[in-house]
Design an enzyme around this catalytic site. Structure first.
Site, PDB file in Angstrom:
ATOM      1  N   CYS A   4       1.056  -1.159   0.040  1.00 17.77           N
ATOM      2  CA  CYS A   4      -0.074  -0.022  -0.012  1.00 17.77           C
ATOM      3  C   CYS A   4       1.078   1.220  -0.069  1.00 17.77           C
ATOM      4  CB  CYS A   4      -1.118  -0.106   1.308  1.00 17.77           C
ATOM      5  SG  CYS A   4      -1.679   1.629   1.517  1.00 17.77           S
ATOM      6  N   CYS A   7       0.458   3.365   3.142  1.00 17.64           N
ATOM      7  CA  CYS A   7       1.126   2.778   4.441  1.00 17.64           C
ATOM      8  C   CYS A   7       2.566   2.695   4.217  1.00 17.64           C
ATOM      9  CB  CYS A   7       0.798   1.260   4.291  1.00 17.64           C
ATOM     10  SG  CYS A   7      -0.916   1.075   5.255  1.00 17.64           S
ATOM     11  N   GLY A  92     -13.535   7.605  -8.430  1.00 18.46           N
ATOM     12  CA  GLY A  92     -12.015   8.175  -8.728  1.00 18.46           C
ATOM     13  C   GLY A  92     -11.026   7.642  -7.988  1.00 18.46           C
ATOM     14  N   THR A  94      -7.715   6.461  -6.696  1.00 16.03           N
ATOM     15  CA  THR A  94      -6.639   5.562  -7.149  1.00 16.03           C
ATOM     16  C   THR A  94      -5.795   5.165  -6.164  1.00 16.03           C
ATOM     17  OG1 THR A  94      -5.519   7.705  -7.217  1.00 16.03           O
ATOM     18  CG2 THR A  94      -6.860   7.084  -9.212  1.00 16.03           C
ATOM     19  N   HIS A  99      -8.152   8.424   2.328  1.00 18.22           N
ATOM     20  CA  HIS A  99      -7.628   9.764   2.669  1.00 18.22           C
ATOM     21  C   HIS A  99      -8.399  10.965   2.095  1.00 18.22           C
ATOM     22  CE1 HIS A  99      -6.909   8.105  -1.578  1.00 18.22           C
ATOM     23  NE2 HIS A  99      -7.006   9.374  -1.930  1.00 18.22           N
ATOM     24  N   HIS A 101      -8.487  14.629   0.747  1.00 15.49           N
ATOM     25  CA  HIS A 101      -7.824  16.011   0.032  1.00 15.49           C
ATOM     26  C   HIS A 101      -8.112  16.994   0.668  1.00 15.49           C
ATOM     27  CE1 HIS A 101      -6.730  13.557  -3.706  1.00 15.49           C
ATOM     28  NE2 HIS A 101      -7.648  12.706  -3.168  1.00 15.49           N
TER      29      HIS A 101
END
Ligand code: AMP
Ligand code: ZN
Length: 113
Positions: A4, A7, A92, A94, A99, A101
């Site tokens: 990952c 990670c 969307g 990826t 997470h 933004h």
């Protein structure tokens, strides 16, 4: 979690431009910024996406949003900013590590909603 990207960034195995870290949250600048300020806020616990948040792990989402408010103040985003989460293929996403933004430093003219 093996293989990952986020990670590995949290573990320091892949370099990043860190802007914030505590026991539950790591935040760093996006490598492909879409605004003057573009920061990714991630829980240290590997959760693949928003769709995998449940009663057992949602505390780290709250911790992410506590961090977001601190980071926004530190970045001088007193006029506001956007927080975006992309979830899954149709959303969307990826990188399959949850997470958020933070996008700021500009007044956005485009609005999806
Ligand atoms: P998403 O498309 O919502 O999954 O967002 C993934 C984000 O990770 C994109 O905005 C990428 O630019 C960003 N990204 C990918 N690799 C890196 C990296 N090594 N360091 C910082 N940001 C990255
Ligand atoms: Zn991960």
């Amino acid at each position: 979690m093996d293989n990952c990207l986020f990670c590995k960034i949290i573990a320091g195995e892949i370099p990043s431009t860190k802007v914030y870290e505590d026991d539950a949250v790591f935040a760093f600048r996006d490598i492909n910024p879409q605004a003057p300020v573009h920061i990714l806020v991630v829980p240290k616990q590997h959760i693949c996406c928003a769709d995998a948040v449940d009663a057992g792990n949602s505390a780290c989402v709250a911790r992410c949003f506590e961090a977001i408010a601190k980071i926004a103040k530190a970045e001088g985003l007193e006029n506001g900013y956007r927080v975006i989460n992309n979830c899954g293929a149709d959303g969307g996403q990826t990188v399959m590590h949850l997470h958020f933004h933070i996008l700021g430093g500009v007044k956005f003219s485009d609005k999806m909603i």
